[in-house]
Scaffold this active site. Structure first.
Site, PDB file in Angstrom:
ATOM      1  N   GLY A  40       0.799  -1.222   0.000  1.00 60.36           N
ATOM      2  CA  GLY A  40       0.000   0.000   0.000  1.00 60.36           C
ATOM      3  C   GLY A  40       0.829   1.268   0.000  1.00 60.36           C
ATOM      4  O   GLY A  40       2.020   1.271  -0.310  1.00 60.36           O
ATOM      5  N   GLY A 185       0.658  23.324   4.975  1.00 63.33           N
ATOM      6  CA  GLY A 185       0.261  22.392   6.024  1.00 63.33           C
ATOM      7  C   GLY A 185       1.454  21.979   6.864  1.00 63.33           C
ATOM      8  O   GLY A 185       2.519  21.672   6.325  1.00 63.33           O
ATOM      9  N   ILE A 189       3.277  15.110   7.901  1.00 66.13           N
ATOM     10  CA  ILE A 189       3.731  14.983   6.516  1.00 66.13           C
ATOM     11  C   ILE A 189       4.403  16.267   6.044  1.00 66.13           C
ATOM     12  O   ILE A 189       5.505  16.243   5.476  1.00 66.13           O
ATOM     13  CB  ILE A 189       2.556  14.609   5.592  1.00 66.13           C
ATOM     14  CG1 ILE A 189       2.059  13.207   5.912  1.00 66.13           C
ATOM     15  CG2 ILE A 189       2.984  14.685   4.121  1.00 66.13           C
ATOM     16  CD1 ILE A 189       0.801  12.801   5.159  1.00 66.13           C
ATOM     17  N   GLU A 208       0.884  27.503   7.544  1.00 62.18           N
ATOM     18  CA  GLU A 208      -0.080  26.758   8.356  1.00 62.18           C
ATOM     19  C   GLU A 208      -1.254  27.680   8.696  1.00 62.18           C
ATOM     20  O   GLU A 208      -1.057  28.769   9.219  1.00 62.18           O
ATOM     21  CB  GLU A 208       0.583  26.255   9.631  1.00 62.18           C
ATOM     22  CG  GLU A 208      -0.365  25.680  10.673  1.00 62.18           C
ATOM     23  CD  GLU A 208      -1.191  24.524  10.152  1.00 62.18           C
ATOM     24  OE1 GLU A 208      -2.434  24.615  10.227  1.00 62.18           O
ATOM     25  OE2 GLU A 208      -0.606  23.538   9.660  1.00 62.18           O
ATOM     26  N   HIS A 452      21.943   3.585  32.161  1.00 62.34           N
ATOM     27  CA  HIS A 452      22.816   4.750  32.025  1.00 62.34           C
ATOM     28  C   HIS A 452      24.082   4.346  31.265  1.00 62.34           C
ATOM     29  O   HIS A 452      24.635   3.275  31.508  1.00 62.34           O
ATOM     30  CB  HIS A 452      23.207   5.270  33.407  1.00 62.34           C
ATOM     31  CG  HIS A 452      24.208   6.392  33.359  1.00 62.34           C
ATOM     32  ND1 HIS A 452      23.852   7.691  33.067  1.00 62.34           N
ATOM     33  CD2 HIS A 452      25.551   6.389  33.549  1.00 62.34           C
ATOM     34  CE1 HIS A 452      24.939   8.449  33.087  1.00 62.34           C
ATOM     35  NE2 HIS A 452      25.989   7.681  33.374  1.00 62.34           N
TER      36      HIS A 452
END
Length: 473
Positions: A40, A185, A189, A208, A452
């Protein structure tokens, strides 16, 4: 090839192919229908190839700052064709991997475009093959996993042409490196592409419409990200309305109105539309079946049921969050319920535990409620924060720009949300996801030992800070 199945999955993205595998594991005779490439959008045009591109940008960044690590690199150049080729090779490798998994799990792969017609016990699946011929398939259950695609806004003049005005597909296979790039935007993405092209030398403007970038993230993290991106050279315009995007011979002109109402017409070499996505609901026959669709997304319950007997839907098709891992999880929940394992295995899908990741530089990751959302829901909260500058591993890596912010219910110690910005936080966030899934409290996390030196120690210190116990700041 059989025409009778227990389950037919339409769409082979991370939701679809994972669902098919799980169904096969549970003994269901399964087929998957795909009109393009196995994997996909995510594997071929989304999650994976973009991360390959961003890895190239990350290496570029390190090379440009080699002197900070005591190294000398005389000249760093971008071979755009090679960068894109590597990304496509990675996508091809993974798509081939899905093909192997289908064969291994004895899942029939049917190439073609599917539509549905009324049938019993589930709708019939009609697949038009590449030869133009129809094949009718029948199953006890049918799952829609057709995903989504990039959104256009024609009424505002924001329509991709695939040449000068790009969607994510064209942005991943550029024919040229744009000198001036407009990204419309600032969700995950948009910011990822802005970060990639900026690092490779483009002059990038991000527009934006909302008051801040990464608007779904915690406001404090969003503000830190914007400050860092601007420091790297990104031109960010918030509260900006973009209209009349027009393609010329080799440039794009956009009318941009800023938050003060001032309109300017600006010219760019290319523009990327990253203004959301719409579900792939067309030409499936959903209307005739009576499937409920709202704002291009199929309405389902917590187990993927559409309300039409035998028909289910998962993933981006069902709405936000539009994330591959959300689709995969939804698919498994749905299949286990179909196979009768719901009581023992599957629980209704809960979007509140879905982590979100943005693979920019710096990275951003989160899960659960933001500070503002927690307050709006009426929680009495306590918040812990810890900056990367207080972490030894981050200093050693030269990655001191970052912070972990964590929100607890003051009364119960419940972990309501976690928000992170900095190096590798997309890997670190899983610790808090597990904590939420396991219903761990602030005390449980405070008593957990973190190795650590690791950047993950910032997660521990943020928990301690919520109770005024931070040790290294």
């Amino acid at each position: 090839m059989s025409t009778q199945y227990d389950l037919i999955v339409i769409g082979s993205g991370p939701g679809g192919y994972v669902s098919a595998i799980r169904a096969s594991q549970l003994g269901l005779k399964t087929a998957i229908v795909e009109r393009e490439a196995l994997g996909g959008v995510c594997l071929n045009w989304g999650c994976i190839p973009t991360k390959a591109l961003l890895r190239s940008a990350e290496v570029m960044h390190l090379a440009k700052h080699a002197k900070d690590f005591g190294l000398k690199i005389d000249k760093v150049e971008v071979d755009l064709d090679a960068v894109v080729k590597r990304s496509r090779d990675v996508a091809g490798q993974l798509s081939g991997g899905v093909k192997f998994l289908m064969k291994k799990n004895k899942i029939d792969v049917i190439e073609g475009t599917a539509r549905l017609e009324k049938g019993t016990p589930a709708p019939k699946v009609i697949v038009k093959g590449k030869d133009g011929k129809d094949t009718t398939l029948q199953a006890k259950h049918v799952m829609l996993a057709t995903g989504a695609r990039a959104r256009d806004i024609p009424q505002a003049g924001l329509v991709a042409d695939g040449k000068l005005i790009w969607t994510y597909r064209e942005a991943m296979t550029p024919d040229v490196m744009p000198k001036r790039l407009l990204v419309i935007g600032s969700g995950a993405i948009g910011i990822e592409f802005a970060s990639f092209y900026n690092e490779l030398g483009a002059e990038v403007t991000v527009a934006e419409v909302l008051p801040r970038i990464l608007p779904v993230e915690d406001a404090e993290i969003s503000a830190m990200a914007e400050k860092d991106f601007k420091k790297q050279g990104l031109n960010i315009i918030t509260g900006a309305k973009v209209e009349n995007l027009k393609a010329g011979k080799n440039t794009v002109t956009a009318d941009i109105t800023n938050k003060d109402g001032k309109k300017e017409s600006k010219e760019f070499d290319r523009a990327i539309l990253a203004v959301g996505i719409v579900g792939n609901v067309e030409n499936l026959g959903l209307e005739a079946l009576g499937v409920k669709v709202e704002k291009t997304h199929v309405t389902v319950d917590g187990f993927g049921k559409t309300g039409v007997p035998g028909l289910y839907a998962i993933g981006d098709l069902t709405g936000p969050p539009w994330l591959a891992h959300k689709a995969s999880h939804e698919g498994v929940v749905c299949v286990e319920a179909i196979a009768g394992k719901g009581k023992d295995h599957a629980e209704p899908f809960d979007a509140s535990n879905v982590p979100g990741c943005t693979y920019s530089h710096p990275q951003v990751a989160s899960v659960g409620l933001t500070e503002a959302a927690a307050k709006e829901k009426g929680y009495d909260i306590k918040v812990g924060r810890f900056p990367f500058i207080g972490n030894g591993k981050a200093i050693a890596l030269g990655e001191t720009n970052g912070m972990v912010k964590i929100v607890f219910d003051k009364k119960t110690g419940e972990l309501l949300g976690a928000h992170m910005i900095g190096a590798e936080v997309t890997e670190l966030i899983q610790g808090y996801v597990i904590a939420r899934q396991g219903e761990l409290t602030d005390i449980d996390l405070a008593h957990t030992i973190f190795a650590h030196p690791t950047i993950s120690e910032t997660m521990h210190e943020a928990v301690l800070d919520a109770d005024g116990r931070a040790l290294h700041i």
